[in-house]
Design a protein around this motif. Structure first.
Motif, mmCIF file in Angstrom:
data_model
loop_
_atom_site.group_PDB
_atom_site.id
_atom_site.type_symbol
_atom_site.label_atom_id
_atom_site.label_comp_id
_atom_site.label_asym_id
_atom_site.label_seq_id
_atom_site.Cartn_x
_atom_site.Cartn_y
_atom_site.Cartn_z
ATOM 1 N N VAL A 178 0.781 -1.181 0.294
ATOM 2 C CA VAL A 178 -0.131 0.035 -0.073
ATOM 3 C C VAL A 178 0.891 1.508 0.545
ATOM 4 O O VAL A 178 0.725 1.965 -0.775
ATOM 5 C CB VAL A 178 -0.944 0.133 1.244
ATOM 6 N N LEU A 179 1.744 1.116 0.738
ATOM 7 C CA LEU A 179 2.545 2.478 1.177
ATOM 8 C C LEU A 179 3.833 2.762 -0.340
ATOM 9 O O LEU A 179 4.027 3.512 -0.927
ATOM 10 C CB LEU A 179 4.142 2.212 2.140
ATOM 11 N N TRP A 180 4.036 1.391 -0.879
ATOM 12 C CA TRP A 180 4.693 1.939 -2.144
ATOM 13 C C TRP A 180 3.610 2.682 -3.068
ATOM 14 O O TRP A 180 4.335 2.876 -4.590
ATOM 15 C CB TRP A 180 4.796 0.268 -2.922
ATOM 16 N N LEU A 181 2.053 1.648 -3.092
ATOM 17 C CA LEU A 181 1.782 2.355 -4.487
ATOM 18 C C LEU A 181 1.749 3.927 -4.490
ATOM 19 O O LEU A 181 0.966 4.812 -4.702
ATOM 20 C CB LEU A 181 0.032 2.057 -3.592
ATOM 21 N N PHE A 182 1.123 4.472 -2.899
ATOM 22 C CA PHE A 182 1.470 5.638 -2.633
ATOM 23 C C PHE A 182 2.117 6.640 -3.116
ATOM 24 O O PHE A 182 2.075 7.737 -4.138
ATOM 25 C CB PHE A 182 1.017 6.189 -1.276
ATOM 26 N N LEU A 183 3.397 5.340 -2.838
ATOM 27 C CA LEU A 183 5.065 6.279 -3.148
ATOM 28 C C LEU A 183 5.023 6.902 -4.945
ATOM 29 O O LEU A 183 5.467 7.091 -5.637
ATOM 30 C CB LEU A 183 6.048 5.535 -2.946
ATOM 31 N N TYR A 184 4.071 5.414 -5.032
ATOM 32 C CA TYR A 184 3.838 5.770 -6.536
ATOM 33 C C TYR A 184 3.207 7.123 -7.575
ATOM 34 O O TYR A 184 3.941 7.834 -8.824
ATOM 35 C CB TYR A 184 3.267 4.099 -7.355
ATOM 36 N N GLY A 185 2.456 6.771 -6.433
ATOM 37 C CA GLY A 185 1.282 7.778 -7.101
ATOM 38 C C GLY A 185 1.733 8.902 -6.878
ATOM 39 O O GLY A 185 2.037 10.087 -8.121
ATOM 40 N N TYR A 186 3.005 9.367 -5.585
ATOM 41 C CA TYR A 186 3.257 10.608 -6.299
ATOM 42 C C TYR A 186 4.644 11.006 -6.681
ATOM 43 O O TYR A 186 4.526 11.890 -6.979
ATOM 44 C CB TYR A 186 4.182 11.318 -4.192
ATOM 45 N N LEU A 187 5.139 10.079 -6.991
ATOM 46 C CA LEU A 187 5.822 10.003 -8.270
ATOM 47 C C LEU A 187 5.428 10.536 -9.663
ATOM 48 O O LEU A 187 5.972 11.870 -9.964
ATOM 49 C CB LEU A 187 6.765 8.220 -8.317
ATOM 50 N N ILE A 188 4.264 9.721 -9.958
ATOM 51 C CA ILE A 188 3.696 10.524 -11.176
ATOM 52 C C ILE A 188 3.088 12.031 -10.664
ATOM 53 O O ILE A 188 3.010 12.971 -11.658
ATOM 54 C CB ILE A 188 2.260 9.190 -11.852
ATOM 55 N N VAL A 189 2.019 11.799 -10.188
ATOM 56 C CA VAL A 189 2.026 13.644 -9.690
ATOM 57 C C VAL A 189 2.848 14.338 -9.512
ATOM 58 O O VAL A 189 2.772 15.539 -9.625
ATOM 59 C CB VAL A 189 0.047 13.430 -8.353
#
Ligand code: HDD
Ligand code: HEM
Ligand code: HEM
Lengths: 337, 449
Positions: free
Chosen positions: A10-21
């Motif tokens: 879950v955390l990695w998903l959020f970090l990925y989201g951050y990476l893109i946005v």
């Protein structure tokens, strides 16, 4: 799946989201500044402004989710990273603070100012550079633990080829992701001049982005062989990543399907980012900390997961509303509203 | 040397700096949406465009303060891990949950704020637009709720077991709803509303003192003072309950706040004064029985004195002044707002007289001072504990040698942010004064009722 794995996913998903946005946001800041310096800003200024206004807070929230979440799930990370990263962490905070507030000041308050514009452009590249220190440090060898004291070895960090490779990779990726998105956005807005310029940027930064990706991949082999082996086992994910990159480049080159192209860019980074992360496990910090250390209680993990889901149920509809009203409302995008 | 390189001391100072700065914007950020909602509601109910314009202009200024609230909050969230790694390692399990939910609450607020701002003229029905402000109020208040439960947990930790220095058997819900939560949360939330009402009221008062004749400002003052009176009374009532909570769970904090040395019934309340080297209180105003009543409703309540505690588990006694300052200002705000409301209601009395306006104008900054004093009292009064009775502050801090440098950097950052924020707000409203905006929107500048 264990709670540890669910948590880190879950955390990695959020970090990925951050990476893109965040990449889109940071890159937009840089392009906005760069075009101003080269007097081309009239071409893309309004596109960037219209996209950025409603979303900057959303970007910030992704990051906050990540660092609050990781301490909730894996409190020992606070001990190791918190102690070691006081300076780089504080520098990142200061840059983020300057960026966020001055953006708001410029947009809602004062008139356009070239100084604000400069801050916005410069921080857009400095923040990814400083944030990636965390990933670099996680590979091990940059932190020394003596008794109760955790120290960052600055000499090692600043002289290491790997650490500079990661910084450059971060910066060129930001520019590439951002250009790819803005190209699509300009196409939606039917803004031909902006489209041409942004498409050119996307093509320019595509080469460095993939090139640095490959270079860093091999630098890691020297830095942390265990992690590298793990990544080789996941070679197919990197193959997917490369194929997605090739597809995106093809569409942008051929001037069609910019939307699909951007989705492919997202796939490219998703595959590489998750392959990198999966191979990193179980370590959060080589060789001191794994996801199984300090993760003593399931009650908290369960509560956090429930909170995550409840939160997502709340957020997705609101995000949808925001997108409907601003990002994908044809009239708004085209500037008629 | 005062500034020897002591990471614990420096971390405490830096935490204080960040929180003190964030608190200003956070408090305003929680309180103003409430005031916006009230103004917009009045605008609809009375069909009075002045109130709607109030909501509109307050919202515009609010965006700027939110931005600073967000970035300083982000700083605080990261700094907790950077400066207090050992504390976060121990407590992360338990307090991670509410901190996490605070972010959600804030996110929810931010999204609706974005929509609210850009849709003032999009809907035909005014009621629809009003409905958009409700999630903003809920989100902001929920932010305060969640983060304050974290602080309550630090004061009355429960919901876990400590085995060999490791936190186990955690029950996050129990940890969140600890004995300190009800009074703390409600007192913090209502003081946020109170502070916002007075800050906005002070702006209106200053405008009127400077000779501005718009009914707009008079209505703003009237609205904020009615709200202020209600919130001030609520604050005092809940503050009283907070005292009773302290008596029950943190008697040493109450004793330190009151310089109460001997355990006794019929304890007096001590206001002001100084403490001599022999531990005698001089020049203070004593209100008989009042402390016993504050602690437990009746003069017969026995209040534990400082002498009954271990010397090294007592907070510094200067918290007394902060407590008095907060309570004193609380009384002042209640008095001023009620006086204004009363004079305005009496036929033939002029509530808009200069001395009263000056007192209201002072109430804005004073309410911020009260809020800060309250926090200093609550936080310093918890010392030497970071987790009351469980972990000492000195055990929670970082061991890094570079905190001093960071302290200087952040002090610079907050100075620059604070100054620019004020300049931007000033410019924003000077460039677009209310008379101009009323003219542009075709709103009359006299009372249409
Ligand atoms: C505008 C701000 C303001 C005003 C006018 C008051 N307070 Fe307050 N007070 C706060 C703002 C505040 C605060 C900032 O919100 C605190 C700090 C920590 C907390 O829980 O709330 C607080 C804490 C606090 C505490 C300590 C709670 C604890 O440490 O657990 C007590 C006993 C009181 N207050 C009592 C009062 C009383 C009897 C008041 C009389 C009118 C009063 N306060 C006015
Ligand atoms: C926003 C208003 C707040 C202000 C102005 C404030 C003020 C302070 C002050 C003055 C200290 C230093 C005490 C000392 O070392 O003597 C402190 C410490 C601290 N506060 Fe608060 N505080 C606030 C809210 C909170 C909240 C909501 C939390 C919980 C999340 C919190 C967590 C801490 C921590 C972790 C420390 C450091 C440990 C300690 O000194 O006890 N504070 N704060
Ligand atoms: C008096 C106590 C506090 C109150 C009432 C409060 C309230 C708020 C509010 C309302 C916001 C949203 C910004 C705004 O509207 O201005 C905010 C932002 C934030 N606060 Fe605080 N806060 C307090 C203390 C703290 C503390 C101690 C922390 C650190 C743990 C913290 C962490 C944050 C973070 C991380 C954000 C940014 C949210 C984001 O970007 O997602 N706050 N706070």
């Amino acid at each position: 799946m264990s709670y540890e794995i669910i948590g880190i996913t879950v955390l990695w998903l959020f970090l990925y989201g951050y990476l893109i946005v965040a990449s889109v946001d940071f890159g937009a800041g840089f392009f906005s500044y760069y075009t101003k310096r080269t007097k081309k800003d009239h071409k893309i200024h309004s596109i960037i402004q219209r996209y950025l206004s409603p979303v900057w807070e959303v970007t910030n929230v992704f990051l906050v989710f990540f660092f609050i979440g990781i301490v909730g799930f894996f409190p020992d990370t606070a001990y190791y990273y918190g102690t070691a990263l006081l300076i780089p962490g504080s520098v990142a905070i200061i840059l983020l603070a300057i960026r966020g507030s001055y953006y708001a000041f410029a947009t809602y308050g004062a008139k356009e100012s070239s100084f604000y514009n400069f801050l916005y452009g410069a921080t857009g590249l400095l923040i990814p550079a400083s944030l990636t220190t965390v990933l670099t440090v996680s590979e091990g060898g940059y932190i020394q633990v003596q008794g109760d004291n955790v120290q960052l070895l600055y000499g090692e960090l600043f002289t290491s080829l790997y650490s500079w490779g990661v910084v450059i990779l971060a910066v060129v990726s930001v520019l590439f992701i951002s250009a790819a998105f803005l190209t699509y956005y300009a196409a939606r807005a039917k803004d031909q001049t902006a489209l041409e310029l942004l498409r050119k940027y996307a093509l320019i930064w595509a080469g460095p982005a993939i090139g640095m990706g490959i270079i860093v991949f091999f630098l890691l082999g020297r830095r942390n062989p265990t992690h590298f082996e793990g990544m080789l086992d996941l070679w197919w994910m990197f193959a997917v990543s490369f194929a997605a990159f090739a597809g995106a480049l093809y569409f942008i080159w051929k001037r069609k399907k910019y939307g699909t192209a951007f989705i492919l860019v997202m796939v490219q980074y998703f595959a590489a980012f998750f392959a990198y992360g999966a191979a990193h496990l179980p370590y959060l910090l080589y060789p001191y900390l794994t996801i199984y250390d300090g993760f003593t209680n399931d009650a908290m993990a369960l509560a956090l997961v429930i909170a995550f889901i409840a939160g997502l149920l709340l957020l997705i509809p609101s995000l949808y509303l925001l997108m409907r009203l601003f990002l994908f409302d044809a009239e708004y995008v085209e500037g008629r509203r | 040397m005062f500034f020897e390189n002591d990471p614990v001391l420096l971390s405490r100072i830096l935490t204080y700096l960040t929180l003190g700065f964030h608190a200003i914007f956070a408090t305003i950020g929680v309180g103003i949406p409430m005031m916006i909602a009230i103004a917009e509601w009045m605008g609809i109910k009375r069909n009075d465009p002045h109130y709607t314009l109030l909501a509109r202009r307050w919202a515009r200024g609010f965006v700027i303060t939110v931005a600073v609230g967000v970035v300083t909050g982000t700083a605080m969230g990261l700094q907790l891990s950077l400066l207090w790694p050992n504390f976060m390692q121990a407590a992360g399990h338990t307090i991670g949950l509410p901190m996490f939910m605070e972010t959600f609450a804030f996110f929810f607020e931010a999204i609706f704020l974005g929509i609210y701002l850009y849709t003032f003229d999009r809907f035909k029905s005014k009621m629809k637009h009003f409905l958009l402000v409700i999630p903003i109020v809920i989100g902001a208040t929920a932010s305060a709720f969640f983060i304050t439960t974290v602080n309550a947990f630090m004061n009355a930790p429960q919901g876990f077991e400590m085995v060999n220095g490791v936190v186990t058997n955690v029950s996050p819900i129990e940890a969140m709803f600890n004995p300190a939560t009800p009074t703390k949360v409600s007192h913090v939330i209502i003081t946020c509303y109170l502070t916002a009402a007075f800050v906005l009221g002070a702006i209106a008062a200053v405008k009127i003192i400077r000779g501005n004749k718009s009914v707009y400002h008079r209505k703003a003052l009237h609205l904020t003072m009615i709200a202020g009176a209600v919130f001030a009374l609520g604050t005092a009532a809940i503050g009283d309950f907070s005292g009773k909570y302290l008596h029950e769970y943190q008697p040493e904090k109450l004793a330190a706040a009151e310089w109460h040395f001997e355990t006794e019934t019929e304890a007096p309340l001590i206001l002001g004064g100084i403490l001599t080297d022999e531990g005698e209180v001089e020049y203070a105003l004593e209100i008989p029985y009042a402390l016993s009543i504050l602690a437990g409703f009746s003069p017969d309540t026995e209040v534990t004195g400082l002498n009954d505690f271990d010397e090294d588990e007592l907070p510094p006694l200067f918290v007394h002044y902060f407590f008095d300052l907060m309570v004193g200002i609380g009384m002042y705000l209640a008095f001023v707002s009620m006086l204004f409301v009363f004079m305005n209601w009496k036929k033939g009395w002029n509530a808009f007289n200069k001395p009263l306006l000056m007192m209201i104008a002072a109430g804005g900054p004073l309410s911020i001072v009260a809020m800060e004093s309250g926090w200093i009292f609550a936080e310093v009064g918890r010392q030497p504990w970071i987790l009351n009775g469980i972990m000492r502050t000195s055990e929670g801090a970082t061991t890094s040698d570079h905190v001093g440098l960071m302290l200087i950097l952040f002090a610079l950052l907050y100075t620059v942010l604070g100054v620019t924020c004020i300049t931007v707000l000033k410019k924003m409203f000077q460039r677009n004064p209310v008379e101009k905006e009323m003219h542009k929107r075709g709103i009359d500048n006299y009372d249409i009722r």
